[in-house]
Motif scaffolding. Structure first.
Motif, PDB file in Angstrom:
ATOM      1  N   ARG A 205      -6.862  -0.520   1.513  1.00 53.13           N
ATOM      2  CA  ARG A 205      -6.041   0.592   1.987  1.00 53.13           C
ATOM      3  C   ARG A 205      -5.452   1.398   0.838  1.00 53.13           C
ATOM      4  NH1 ARG A 205      -1.630  -0.393   4.258  1.00 53.13           N
ATOM      5  NH2 ARG A 205      -1.404  -2.641   3.997  1.00 53.13           N
ATOM      6  N   GLY A 206      -5.860   1.091  -0.385  1.00 50.11           N
ATOM      7  CA  GLY A 206      -5.340   1.801  -1.535  1.00 50.11           C
ATOM      8  C   GLY A 206      -6.142   3.049  -1.867  1.00 50.11           C
ATOM      9  N   LEU A 207      -5.515   3.956  -2.618  1.00 51.89           N
ATOM     10  CA  LEU A 207      -6.180   5.202  -2.992  1.00 51.89           C
ATOM     11  C   LEU A 207      -7.393   4.956  -3.877  1.00 51.89           C
ATOM     12  CD1 LEU A 207      -4.761   8.576  -3.971  1.00 51.89           C
ATOM     13  CD2 LEU A 207      -6.150   7.399  -5.665  1.00 51.89           C
ATOM     14  N   LEU A 208      -7.285   4.048  -4.838  1.00 51.95           N
ATOM     15  CA  LEU A 208      -8.390   3.832  -5.773  1.00 51.95           C
ATOM     16  C   LEU A 208      -9.625   3.305  -5.057  1.00 51.95           C
ATOM     17  CD1 LEU A 208      -6.559   2.417  -8.929  1.00 51.95           C
ATOM     18  CD2 LEU A 208      -7.161   4.779  -8.351  1.00 51.95           C
ATOM     19  N   SER A 209      -9.419   2.443  -4.071  1.00 49.89           N
ATOM     20  CA  SER A 209     -10.554   1.946  -3.293  1.00 49.89           C
ATOM     21  C   SER A 209     -11.241   3.091  -2.557  1.00 49.89           C
ATOM     22  CB  SER A 209     -10.074   0.892  -2.294  1.00 49.89           C
ATOM     23  OG  SER A 209     -11.141   0.435  -1.487  1.00 49.89           O
ATOM     24  N   SER A 210     -10.437   3.982  -1.963  1.00 54.08           N
ATOM     25  CA  SER A 210     -11.001   5.122  -1.238  1.00 54.08           C
ATOM     26  C   SER A 210     -11.727   6.073  -2.174  1.00 54.08           C
ATOM     27  CB  SER A 210      -9.885   5.868  -0.497  1.00 54.08           C
ATOM     28  OG  SER A 210      -9.279   5.033   0.470  1.00 54.08           O
ATOM     29  N   ALA A 211     -11.146   6.314  -3.357  1.00 55.21           N
ATOM     30  CA  ALA A 211     -11.764   7.227  -4.318  1.00 55.21           C
ATOM     31  C   ALA A 211     -13.102   6.684  -4.813  1.00 55.21           C
ATOM     32  CB  ALA A 211     -10.813   7.465  -5.494  1.00 55.21           C
ATOM     33  N   ILE A 212     -13.153   5.387  -5.077  1.00 57.06           N
ATOM     34  CA  ILE A 212     -14.406   4.777  -5.545  1.00 57.06           C
ATOM     35  C   ILE A 212     -15.465   4.832  -4.454  1.00 57.06           C
ATOM     36  CG2 ILE A 212     -15.485   2.613  -6.277  1.00 57.06           C
ATOM     37  CD1 ILE A 212     -12.754   1.921  -7.604  1.00 57.06           C
ATOM     38  N   ALA A 213     -15.070   4.488  -3.232  1.00 58.46           N
ATOM     39  CA  ALA A 213     -16.029   4.495  -2.116  1.00 58.46           C
ATOM     40  C   ALA A 213     -16.582   5.893  -1.874  1.00 58.46           C
ATOM     41  CB  ALA A 213     -15.358   3.960  -0.853  1.00 58.46           C
ATOM     42  N   ASP A 260     -13.314  -0.538 -27.146  1.00 61.77           N
ATOM     43  CA  ASP A 260     -13.479  -0.365 -28.594  1.00 61.77           C
ATOM     44  C   ASP A 260     -13.860  -1.668 -29.277  1.00 61.77           C
ATOM     45  OD1 ASP A 260     -12.824   2.290 -28.262  1.00 61.77           O
ATOM     46  OD2 ASP A 260     -10.727   2.056 -28.890  1.00 61.77           O
ATOM     47  N   SER A 261     -13.318  -2.774 -28.794  1.00 67.58           N
ATOM     48  CA  SER A 261     -13.607  -4.075 -29.408  1.00 67.58           C
ATOM     49  C   SER A 261     -14.954  -4.642 -28.958  1.00 67.58           C
ATOM     50  CB  SER A 261     -12.503  -5.074 -29.053  1.00 67.58           C
ATOM     51  OG  SER A 261     -12.530  -5.399 -27.666  1.00 67.58           O
ATOM     52  N   GLY A 262     -15.510  -4.092 -27.875  1.00 73.04           N
ATOM     53  CA  GLY A 262     -16.779  -4.597 -27.367  1.00 73.04           C
ATOM     54  C   GLY A 262     -16.647  -5.741 -26.398  1.00 73.04           C
ATOM     55  N   HIS A 263     -15.384  -6.156 -26.116  1.00 72.44           N
ATOM     56  CA  HIS A 263     -15.209  -7.254 -25.164  1.00 72.44           C
ATOM     57  C   HIS A 263     -15.657  -6.819 -23.769  1.00 72.44           C
ATOM     58  CE1 HIS A 263     -13.673 -10.749 -23.134  1.00 72.44           C
ATOM     59  NE2 HIS A 263     -12.859 -10.007 -22.400  1.00 72.44           N
ATOM     60  N   LEU A 264     -15.334  -5.590 -23.395  1.00 76.11           N
ATOM     61  CA  LEU A 264     -15.822  -5.025 -22.144  1.00 76.11           C
ATOM     62  C   LEU A 264     -16.766  -3.872 -22.465  1.00 76.11           C
ATOM     63  CD1 LEU A 264     -12.599  -4.897 -19.915  1.00 76.11           C
ATOM     64  CD2 LEU A 264     -14.407  -6.621 -19.905  1.00 76.11           C
ATOM     65  N   VAL A 265     -17.777  -3.707 -21.621  1.00 76.81           N
ATOM     66  CA  VAL A 265     -18.741  -2.617 -21.811  1.00 76.81           C
ATOM     67  C   VAL A 265     -18.974  -1.936 -20.470  1.00 76.81           C
ATOM     68  CG1 VAL A 265     -19.895  -3.687 -23.790  1.00 76.81           C
ATOM     69  CG2 VAL A 265     -20.670  -4.223 -21.464  1.00 76.81           C
ATOM     70  N   ARG A 266     -19.484  -0.741 -20.552  1.00 73.90           N
ATOM     71  CA  ARG A 266     -19.795  -0.011 -19.333  1.00 73.90           C
ATOM     72  C   ARG A 266     -20.890  -0.727 -18.529  1.00 73.90           C
ATOM     73  NH1 ARG A 266     -18.814   5.187 -18.178  1.00 73.90           N
ATOM     74  NH2 ARG A 266     -17.350   6.337 -19.501  1.00 73.90           N
ATOM     75  N   ALA A 267     -20.674  -0.760 -17.220  1.00 69.34           N
ATOM     76  CA  ALA A 267     -21.685  -1.342 -16.340  1.00 69.34           C
ATOM     77  C   ALA A 267     -22.638  -0.280 -15.803  1.00 69.34           C
ATOM     78  CB  ALA A 267     -21.010  -2.067 -15.177  1.00 69.34           C
ATOM     79  N   GLY A 268     -22.449   0.954 -16.232  1.00 66.17           N
ATOM     80  CA  GLY A 268     -23.301   2.060 -15.812  1.00 66.17           C
ATOM     81  C   GLY A 268     -22.936   3.306 -16.595  1.00 66.17           C
ATOM     82  N   ASP A 269     -23.778   4.317 -16.535  1.00 73.87           N
ATOM     83  CA  ASP A 269     -23.493   5.533 -17.302  1.00 73.87           C
ATOM     84  C   ASP A 269     -22.388   6.347 -16.629  1.00 73.87           C
ATOM     85  OD1 ASP A 269     -24.681   7.028 -15.208  1.00 73.87           O
ATOM     86  OD2 ASP A 269     -26.665   6.749 -16.103  1.00 73.87           O
ATOM     87  N   THR A 270     -22.096   7.526 -17.173  1.00 69.81           N
ATOM     88  CA  THR A 270     -20.929   8.291 -16.736  1.00 69.81           C
ATOM     89  C   THR A 270     -21.019   8.825 -15.307  1.00 69.81           C
ATOM     90  OG1 THR A 270     -21.872  10.273 -17.772  1.00 69.81           O
ATOM     91  CG2 THR A 270     -20.325   8.968 -19.084  1.00 69.81           C
ATOM     92  N   ARG A 271     -22.224   8.826 -14.724  1.00 67.48           N
ATOM     93  CA  ARG A 271     -22.306   9.313 -13.337  1.00 67.48           C
ATOM     94  C   ARG A 271     -21.571   8.384 -12.390  1.00 67.48           C
ATOM     95  NH1 ARG A 271     -27.785   7.024 -10.942  1.00 67.48           N
ATOM     96  NH2 ARG A 271     -28.286   5.521 -12.579  1.00 67.48           N
ATOM     97  N   TRP A 272     -21.316   7.147 -12.829  1.00 67.52           N
ATOM     98  CA  TRP A 272     -20.586   6.194 -12.008  1.00 67.52           C
ATOM     99  C   TRP A 272     -19.074   6.292 -12.210  1.00 67.52           C
ATOM    100  CZ3 TRP A 272     -23.563   4.093  -8.416  1.00 67.52           C
ATOM    101  CH2 TRP A 272     -24.929   3.922  -8.668  1.00 67.52           C
ATOM    102  N   ASP A 273     -18.642   7.104 -13.181  1.00 69.47           N
ATOM    103  CA  ASP A 273     -17.205   7.273 -13.425  1.00 69.47           C
ATOM    104  C   ASP A 273     -16.565   8.064 -12.286  1.00 69.47           C
ATOM    105  OD1 ASP A 273     -17.833   6.070 -15.770  1.00 69.47           O
ATOM    106  OD2 ASP A 273     -17.216   7.728 -17.074  1.00 69.47           O
ATOM    107  N   VAL A 274     -15.352   7.687 -11.926  1.00 67.46           N
ATOM    108  CA  VAL A 274     -14.623   8.356 -10.845  1.00 67.46           C
ATOM    109  C   VAL A 274     -13.494   9.190 -11.464  1.00 67.46           C
ATOM    110  CG1 VAL A 274     -13.318   8.062  -8.710  1.00 67.46           C
ATOM    111  CG2 VAL A 274     -15.117   6.410  -9.325  1.00 67.46           C
ATOM    112  N   PRO A 275     -13.591  10.530 -11.395  1.00 75.07           N
ATOM    113  CA  PRO A 275     -12.543  11.365 -11.990  1.00 75.07           C
ATOM    114  C   PRO A 275     -11.281  11.376 -11.133  1.00 75.07           C
ATOM    115  CG  PRO A 275     -14.180  12.751 -10.915  1.00 75.07           C
ATOM    116  CD  PRO A 275     -14.688  11.340 -10.811  1.00 75.07           C
ATOM    117  N   LEU A 276     -10.127  11.318 -11.817  1.00 75.67           N
ATOM    118  CA  LEU A 276      -8.835  11.322 -11.136  1.00 75.67           C
ATOM    119  C   LEU A 276      -7.886  12.301 -11.815  1.00 75.67           C
ATOM    120  CD1 LEU A 276      -8.244   7.458 -10.873  1.00 75.67           C
ATOM    121  CD2 LEU A 276      -9.075   8.938  -9.033  1.00 75.67           C
ATOM    122  N   GLU A 277      -6.958  12.810 -11.050  1.00 80.68           N
ATOM    123  CA  GLU A 277      -5.794  13.494 -11.594  1.00 80.68           C
ATOM    124  C   GLU A 277      -4.624  12.519 -11.607  1.00 80.68           C
ATOM    125  OE1 GLU A 277      -6.498  18.113 -10.120  1.00 80.68           O
ATOM    126  OE2 GLU A 277      -5.115  16.798  -9.002  1.00 80.68           O
TER     127      GLU A 277
END
Length: 310
Positions: A205-213, A260-277
């Motif tokens: 029921r959160g905004l981020l879940s709705s935005a991602i979906a 930056d440290s490489g501990h986490l990496v992208r799981a997909g390219d930028t088309r999977w990014d969700v833009p927010l204000e």
């Protein structure tokens, strides 16, 4: 014994005249004289020599005057300090924000605008859902709400017509995974029906879940997930993703160091990014001196804030 009796005695010692002292204290002379008499009865001795003209103090009265001046002066100073504290509290603005914005944006934003003394974070709000912020604004529990907002079309069951906002920044939700031994993501979008990706999801029921979906629904390639955890807090999702339990979308500000440290990496390219204000909301009808001054300040400085919208 009341403080006003002591103030009466100080006024009488200064004017040496019952009528003038009564006028200063905004009471009738009979009332004033009765209070001085009660004061003498309380102290068990005569404090005023009524046989002289102008009036004079007895030796006991001279001694008592010093105490009265000390007490009334301390009371006056304390009242002034309390009033200043009350005025400062009345001017303060309570701002509600999710934990990720509270930790990774709000302190610097307040410092940039010199608002650390005026704007106070409302810590009860860090685990609220979006609707909770607007309800709190409407009932006056907080004065401002700082929240994410989808840039792309997203159906939200929320009426915001009674609120005004300003855009204070941008953010992107980035899909992330831990790296494998070669530095590549352990989990890669879009997954498949046979092998869905374990997803650390936001509260449904959160905004981020709705935005991602909504963002995923617009992609030409279908994605496949097995939701293994749901959370309101980005820190919880970040921790589980960092432990290698699956994929998760996280605000770029929150994970930049891990990227930056490489501990986490992208799981997909930028088309999977969700833009927010990042929006700053207020209730249109809320009357608050500090809030009005703050909103006018934003109107004056303009950029980087957007124009107002209802």
């Amino acid at each position: 014994m009341e403080i006003r009796w002591l103030e009466d005695f100080v006024a009488l010692a200064r004017t040496r005249h019952f009528s003038r002292a009564a006028d200063e204290q905004n009471v009738t002379q009979p009332t004033f004289s009765r209070r001085i008499k009660l004061l003498e009865e309380e102290m068990g001795t005569t404090l005023i020599n009524r046989q002289t003209l102008p009036l004079s103090l007895t030796p006991a009265g001279e001694e008592f005057l010093q105490l009265c001046e000390q007490v009334t002066d301390r009371v006056r100073l304390t009242r002034e300090r309390i009033q200043r504290l009350t005025d400062e509290q009345a001017r303060r603005v309570l701002i509600a924000a999710p934990q990720s914005l509270l930790s990774h944006l709000l302190p610097q934003w307040l410092a940039d605008h010199g608002l650390q003394e005026l704007v106070v974070p409302y810590l009860r709000a860090t685990s609220w859902l979006l609707a909770d912020y607007f309800q709190a604004l409407e009932r006056g529990e907080c004065d401002l709400a700082l929240c994410y907002w989808p840039v792309e079309r997203c159906e939200l069951e929320l009426d915001t017509s009674a609120f005004r906002y300003r855009v204070i920044g941008e953010e992107r939700l980035v899909p992330l995974s831990v790296a494998d031994g070669s530095g590549r993501p352990r989990f890669v979008l879009p997954g498949s029906r046979r092998s869905p990706l374990p997803l650390m999801a936001y509260h449904p029921r959160g905004l981020l879940s709705s935005a991602i979906a909504a963002h995923l629904a617009r992609q030409p390639e279908a994605s496949h997930f097995n939701v293994v955890n749901e959370s309101i807090q980005t820190t919880n999702i970040k921790e589980l993703v960092g432990l290698g339990y699956g994929i998760g979308w996280l605000p770029q500000r929150v994970v930049q160091r891990a990227l930056d440290s490489g501990h986490l990496v992208r799981a997909g390219d930028t088309r999977w990014d969700v833009p927010l204000e990042i929006r700053l909301y207020r209730y249109h009808s809320r009357q608050h001196g500090g809030l009005e001054a703050l909103w006018k300040h934003f109107e004056r400085i303009g950029s980087p804030l957007s124009s107002l919208s209802s």
